[in-house]
Design a protein around this motif. Structure first.
Motif, PDB file in Angstrom:
ATOM      1  N   VAL A   1      67.571   8.686  17.268  1.00  0.00           N
ATOM      2  CA  VAL A   1      67.108   8.974  15.897  1.00  0.00           C
ATOM      3  C   VAL A   1      68.179   8.583  14.864  1.00  0.00           C
ATOM      4  O   VAL A   1      67.887   7.827  13.936  1.00  0.00           O
ATOM      5  N   PRO A   2      69.446   9.044  15.021  1.00  0.00           N
ATOM      6  CA  PRO A   2      70.464   8.625  14.043  1.00  0.00           C
ATOM      7  C   PRO A   2      70.692   7.120  14.005  1.00  0.00           C
ATOM      8  O   PRO A   2      71.043   6.571  12.961  1.00  0.00           O
ATOM      9  N   TYR A   3      70.486   6.449  15.145  1.00  0.00           N
ATOM     10  CA  TYR A   3      70.619   4.980  15.166  1.00  0.00           C
ATOM     11  C   TYR A   3      69.639   4.375  14.151  1.00  0.00           C
ATOM     12  O   TYR A   3      70.008   3.513  13.355  1.00  0.00           O
ATOM     13  N   TYR A   4      68.394   4.865  14.170  1.00  0.00           N
ATOM     14  CA  TYR A   4      67.390   4.336  13.229  1.00  0.00           C
ATOM     15  C   TYR A   4      67.677   4.799  11.790  1.00  0.00           C
ATOM     16  O   TYR A   4      67.456   4.051  10.844  1.00  0.00           O
ATOM     17  N   GLU A   5      68.170   6.010  11.654  1.00  0.00           N
ATOM     18  CA  GLU A   5      68.508   6.495  10.296  1.00  0.00           C
ATOM     19  C   GLU A   5      69.539   5.571   9.657  1.00  0.00           C
ATOM     20  O   GLU A   5      69.418   5.193   8.492  1.00  0.00           O
ATOM     21  N   LYS A   6      70.523   5.179  10.438  1.00  0.00           N
ATOM     22  CA  LYS A   6      71.585   4.313   9.912  1.00  0.00           C
ATOM     23  C   LYS A   6      71.020   2.915   9.593  1.00  0.00           C
ATOM     24  O   LYS A   6      71.329   2.336   8.546  1.00  0.00           O
TER      25      LYS A   6
ATOM     26  N   ALA B   1      62.415  12.418  10.749  1.00  0.00           N
ATOM     27  CA  ALA B   1      63.682  11.980  10.150  1.00  0.00           C
ATOM     28  C   ALA B   1      63.485  10.896   9.086  1.00  0.00           C
ATOM     29  O   ALA B   1      64.101  10.954   8.022  1.00  0.00           O
ATOM     30  N   ILE B   2      62.650   9.885   9.374  1.00  0.00           N
ATOM     31  CA  ILE B   2      62.595   8.747   8.433  1.00  0.00           C
ATOM     32  C   ILE B   2      61.163   8.319   8.053  1.00  0.00           C
ATOM     33  O   ILE B   2      60.984   7.309   7.386  1.00  0.00           O
ATOM     34  N   GLY B   3      60.182   9.108   8.469  1.00  0.00           N
ATOM     35  CA  GLY B   3      58.784   8.741   8.196  1.00  0.00           C
ATOM     36  C   GLY B   3      58.430   8.739   6.714  1.00  0.00           C
ATOM     37  O   GLY B   3      57.376   8.224   6.339  1.00  0.00           O
ATOM     38  N   ASP B   4      59.300   9.322   5.872  1.00  0.00           N
ATOM     39  CA  ASP B   4      59.039   9.276   4.428  1.00  0.00           C
ATOM     40  C   ASP B   4      59.849   8.180   3.751  1.00  0.00           C
ATOM     41  O   ASP B   4      59.879   8.090   2.530  1.00  0.00           O
ATOM     42  N   LYS B   5      60.523   7.362   4.549  1.00  0.00           N
ATOM     43  CA  LYS B   5      61.336   6.280   3.973  1.00  0.00           C
ATOM     44  C   LYS B   5      60.857   4.909   4.405  1.00  0.00           C
ATOM     45  O   LYS B   5      61.146   3.906   3.769  1.00  0.00           O
ATOM     46  N   VAL B   6      60.171   4.875   5.528  1.00  0.00           N
ATOM     47  CA  VAL B   6      59.868   3.584   6.134  1.00  0.00           C
ATOM     48  C   VAL B   6      58.555   3.688   6.909  1.00  0.00           C
ATOM     49  O   VAL B   6      58.197   4.763   7.392  1.00  0.00           O
ATOM     50  N   GLN B   7      57.863   2.582   7.007  1.00  0.00           N
ATOM     51  CA  GLN B   7      56.644   2.570   7.815  1.00  0.00           C
ATOM     52  C   GLN B   7      57.033   2.626   9.297  1.00  0.00           C
ATOM     53  O   GLN B   7      57.896   1.877   9.753  1.00  0.00           O
ATOM     54  N   LEU B   8      56.367   3.499  10.045  1.00  0.00           N
ATOM     55  CA  LEU B   8      56.612   3.591  11.489  1.00  0.00           C
ATOM     56  C   LEU B   8      55.302   3.246  12.194  1.00  0.00           C
ATOM     57  O   LEU B   8      54.314   3.978  12.094  1.00  0.00           O
TER      58      LEU B   8
ATOM     59  N   VAL C   1      68.053   2.086   8.706  1.00  0.00           N
ATOM     60  CA  VAL C   1      67.234   2.120   7.488  1.00  0.00           C
ATOM     61  C   VAL C   1      68.112   2.305   6.248  1.00  0.00           C
ATOM     62  O   VAL C   1      67.794   1.809   5.169  1.00  0.00           O
ATOM     63  N   ALA C   2      69.237   3.016   6.430  1.00  0.00           N
ATOM     64  CA  ALA C   2      70.161   3.200   5.299  1.00  0.00           C
ATOM     65  C   ALA C   2      70.924   1.909   4.996  1.00  0.00           C
ATOM     66  O   ALA C   2      71.235   1.622   3.849  1.00  0.00           O
ATOM     67  N   ASP C   3      71.207   1.130   6.032  1.00  0.00           N
ATOM     68  CA  ASP C   3      72.062  -0.059   5.860  1.00  0.00           C
ATOM     69  C   ASP C   3      71.316  -1.309   5.392  1.00  0.00           C
ATOM     70  O   ASP C   3      71.911  -2.203   4.812  1.00  0.00           O
ATOM     71  N   PHE C   4      70.032  -1.400   5.730  1.00  0.00           N
ATOM     72  CA  PHE C   4      69.304  -2.653   5.479  1.00  0.00           C
ATOM     73  C   PHE C   4      67.968  -2.389   4.789  1.00  0.00           C
ATOM     74  O   PHE C   4      67.390  -1.307   4.944  1.00  0.00           O
ATOM     75  N   PRO C   5      67.460  -3.405   4.063  1.00  0.00           N
ATOM     76  CA  PRO C   5      66.162  -3.244   3.387  1.00  0.00           C
ATOM     77  C   PRO C   5      64.990  -3.403   4.361  1.00  0.00           C
ATOM     78  O   PRO C   5      64.341  -4.441   4.409  1.00  0.00           O
ATOM     79  N   ILE C   6      64.744  -2.332   5.104  1.00  0.00           N
ATOM     80  CA  ILE C   6      63.705  -2.372   6.145  1.00  0.00           C
ATOM     81  C   ILE C   6      62.462  -1.640   5.643  1.00  0.00           C
ATOM     82  O   ILE C   6      62.561  -0.491   5.196  1.00  0.00           O
TER      83      ILE C   6
ATOM     84  N   ALA D   1      51.248  -2.480   0.277  1.00  0.00           N
ATOM     85  CA  ALA D   1      50.724  -2.405   1.648  1.00  0.00           C
ATOM     86  C   ALA D   1      51.420  -1.330   2.468  1.00  0.00           C
ATOM     87  O   ALA D   1      50.893  -0.875   3.480  1.00  0.00           O
ATOM     88  N   PHE D   2      52.622  -0.907   2.021  1.00  0.00           N
ATOM     89  CA  PHE D   2      53.433  -0.011   2.852  1.00  0.00           C
ATOM     90  C   PHE D   2      53.335   1.429   2.367  1.00  0.00           C
ATOM     91  O   PHE D   2      53.090   1.674   1.180  1.00  0.00           O
ATOM     92  N   PRO D   3      53.556   2.391   3.267  1.00  0.00           N
ATOM     93  CA  PRO D   3      53.383   3.787   2.884  1.00  0.00           C
ATOM     94  C   PRO D   3      54.270   4.214   1.720  1.00  0.00           C
ATOM     95  O   PRO D   3      53.801   4.647   0.695  1.00  0.00           O
ATOM     96  N   ARG D   4      55.579   4.102   1.889  1.00  0.00           N
ATOM     97  CA  ARG D   4      56.510   4.422   0.801  1.00  0.00           C
ATOM     98  C   ARG D   4      57.632   3.430   0.916  1.00  0.00           C
ATOM     99  O   ARG D   4      58.409   3.476   1.846  1.00  0.00           O
ATOM    100  N   PHE D   5      57.663   2.574  -0.019  1.00  0.00           N
ATOM    101  CA  PHE D   5      58.642   1.497   0.051  1.00  0.00           C
ATOM    102  C   PHE D   5      59.990   1.982  -0.446  1.00  0.00           C
ATOM    103  O   PHE D   5      60.110   2.463  -1.561  1.00  0.00           O
ATOM    104  N   SER D   6      60.996   1.843   0.389  1.00  0.00           N
ATOM    105  CA  SER D   6      62.315   2.302  -0.032  1.00  0.00           C
ATOM    106  C   SER D   6      63.390   1.263   0.278  1.00  0.00           C
ATOM    107  O   SER D   6      64.499   1.594   0.587  1.00  0.00           O
ATOM    108  N   ALA D   7      62.988  -0.029   0.217  1.00  0.00           N
ATOM    109  CA  ALA D   7      63.963  -1.073   0.538  1.00  0.00           C
ATOM    110  C   ALA D   7      65.188  -0.947  -0.357  1.00  0.00           C
ATOM    111  O   ALA D   7      65.068  -0.713  -1.549  1.00  0.00           O
ATOM    112  N   GLY D   8      66.333  -1.079   0.257  1.00  0.00           N
ATOM    113  CA  GLY D   8      67.588  -1.073  -0.484  1.00  0.00           C
ATOM    114  C   GLY D   8      68.121   0.315  -0.750  1.00  0.00           C
ATOM    115  O   GLY D   8      69.219   0.469  -1.239  1.00  0.00           O
TER     116      GLY D   8
END
Ligand SMILES: C=C(OP(=O)(O)O)C(=O)O
Ligand SMILES: [Mg+2]
Length: 429
Positions: free
Chosen positions: A268-273, A301-308, A275-280, A421-428
């Motif tokens: 989980v923290p691997y994916y958190e990092k 952990a990250i379902g409100d930041k990125v599409q899963l 998403v924090a580091d790159f515009p995914i 198209a994406f749930p909540r876009f948080s690129a960058g």
């Protein structure tokens, strides 16, 4: 209105040189159509069964049995039912009942899907409608964001990258045509960036490059360089979408990634990092197909930041999707017609996803053909996202080129999905 008169089938080759099924349908008004069936490499355990022959032919990968199933049983059953080609639900039910197994394993989901899609195409052609219009009706007008897989790893390449797909999503384009042009420009820029760094520019199964990079961060960094070299802003013009395809590096309760072993909790923290580091904007199959607890943890952990996106997890199966929705797992469905085996079951899965506020991404398989049905389906269901490989290699660009035609045909009615198209876009972020 036209009745299904004849159903034929043959073995053809897919993009990996493996045999696959092609079905032809003839209606009593003379309409003749064909549909070819794709094939996966990183297939989910819970997919409907793709029937292969075994034995020596084509290294045991022949599809004679599936072709015979169409000729001897599925075709006669559909023709015998005397159905109009527009009765897609009844046709698909005849196919399901004729097979008679829950996983379509007796006659094969590959055989069944070929008939199902060829009938839909015949109904559209007989009504003189484009397939997207026939399936989607007057509201079918949204052109999907093309998620172009420009670095291949995992089961689709011979390099050391564990994640399977590194896709670019041109979220900042204003039309599909522009998005495709941007993708092609980045693809070419990536080739020169890799070349300059002395890296291999050979291709993987989906037409993306397959360089030997140490891991996910390095692959995304090199794409970022290519995006900027091509003159685009990384994150706002073009973002990243990943398919980890993690079932492939999961064994005995542990994920083997970049030379380390991760428990579900550690991943989980691997994916958190990441998403924090790159515009995914999207991560597919972050956890393995039956690791529901890992999926639940990463969604929290990250379902409100990125599409899963669930691929091997949901396998386009309304029952598995319903289970995920009930548990609040993932927030998007990958849609692969051959995972479930009929058009109407595919539409059921998409409908359930959309009713439940899940996004959908239409998808090819790593083994493809020149068939472009999924391009029309993406527009028909308004999924707003499609992944069909790199903007190179004919079996991939056939789908993108079909979307160019659809956009042109729609004229002023066309809408490019973009980042909506994406749930909540948080690129960058
Ligand atoms: C397209 C994919 O690969 P395959 O067709 O090999 O399952 C995927 O995993 O999303
Ligand atoms: Mg996948």
């Amino acid at each position: 209105m036209a009745i299904i008169d004849q159903v034929g089938a043959r073995e053809i080759l897919d993009s990996r040189g493996n045999p696959t099924v092609e079905v032809e349908v003839l209606l009593d008004d003379g309409t003749l159509t064909r549909a070819a069936v794709p094939s996966g490499a990183s297939t989910g355990e819970h997919e409907a069964v793709e029937l292969r022959d075994g034995g020596d032919r084509y290294n045991g990968k022949g599809v004679t049995k599936a072709v015979r199933g169409v000729l001897d049983e599925l075709g006669p059953a559909v023709v015998g039912a005397g159905l109009d080609a527009t009765e897609q639900r009844l046709v698909d039910q005849v196919l399901i009942d004729t097979d008679g197994t829950p996983d379509k394993g007796r006659l094969g989901a590959n055989a069944i899907l070929g008939v199902s899609l060829a009938v839909a195409k015949a109904a559209a052609q007989s009504a003189d409608l484009d397939l997207y219009r026939y399936v989607g009706g007057p509201n079918a007008r949204i052109l999907p964001v093309p998620m172009m897989n420009i670095i291949n790893g995992g089961e689709h390449a011979d390099n050391g990258i564990d994640f399977q797909e590194f896709m670019i999503a041109p979220i900042g384009a204003s039309t599909f045509k522009e998005s495709l042009q941007w993708g092609a420009e980045v693809y070419h820029a990536l080739k020169s960036v890799l070349h300059k760094q002395g890296l291999n520019t050979a291709l993987g199964d989906e037409g993306g490059f397959a360089p030997d990079l140490p891991g996910t961060d390095a692959a995304i960094a090199v794409i970022g360089e290519a995006v900027e070299k091509a003159g685009f802003k990384f994150g706002t013009d073009i973002a990243i979408a990943l398919d980890a395809a993690s079932t492939e590096f999961f064994a005995d309760g542990l994920y083997s990634l970049e030379g380390k072993k991760f428990s579900s909790d550690d991943l989980v923290p691997y994916y958190e990092k990441l998403v924090a580091d790159f515009p995914i904007v999207s991560i597919e199959d972050a956890f393995a197909e039956d690791d529901w607890d890992g999926w639940a943890a990463v969604t929290t952990a990250i379902g409100d930041k990125v599409q899963l996106v669930g691929d091997d997890l949901f396998v386009t199966n309304p029952e598995r999707l319903a289970h995920g929705i009930e548990k609040g797992i993932a927030n998007a469905l990958l849609v692969k017609v051959n995972q479930i085996g009929t058009l109407t079951e595919t539409l059921d899965a998409v409908e359930l996803a959309h009713f439940s506020n899940y996004k959908t991404m239409m998808s090819h398989r790593s083994g493809e053909t020149e068939d472009t049905t999924i391009a029309d389906l993406a527009v028909a269901v308004g999924s707003g996202q499609i992944k069909t490989g790199a903007p190179a290699r004919s079996e991939r660009v056939a789908k993108y080129n079909q979307l160019l035609r659809i956009e042109e045909g729609l004229g002023d009615a066309a809408r490019y999905a973009g980042d909506a198209a994406f749930p909540r876009f948080s690129a960058g972020s």
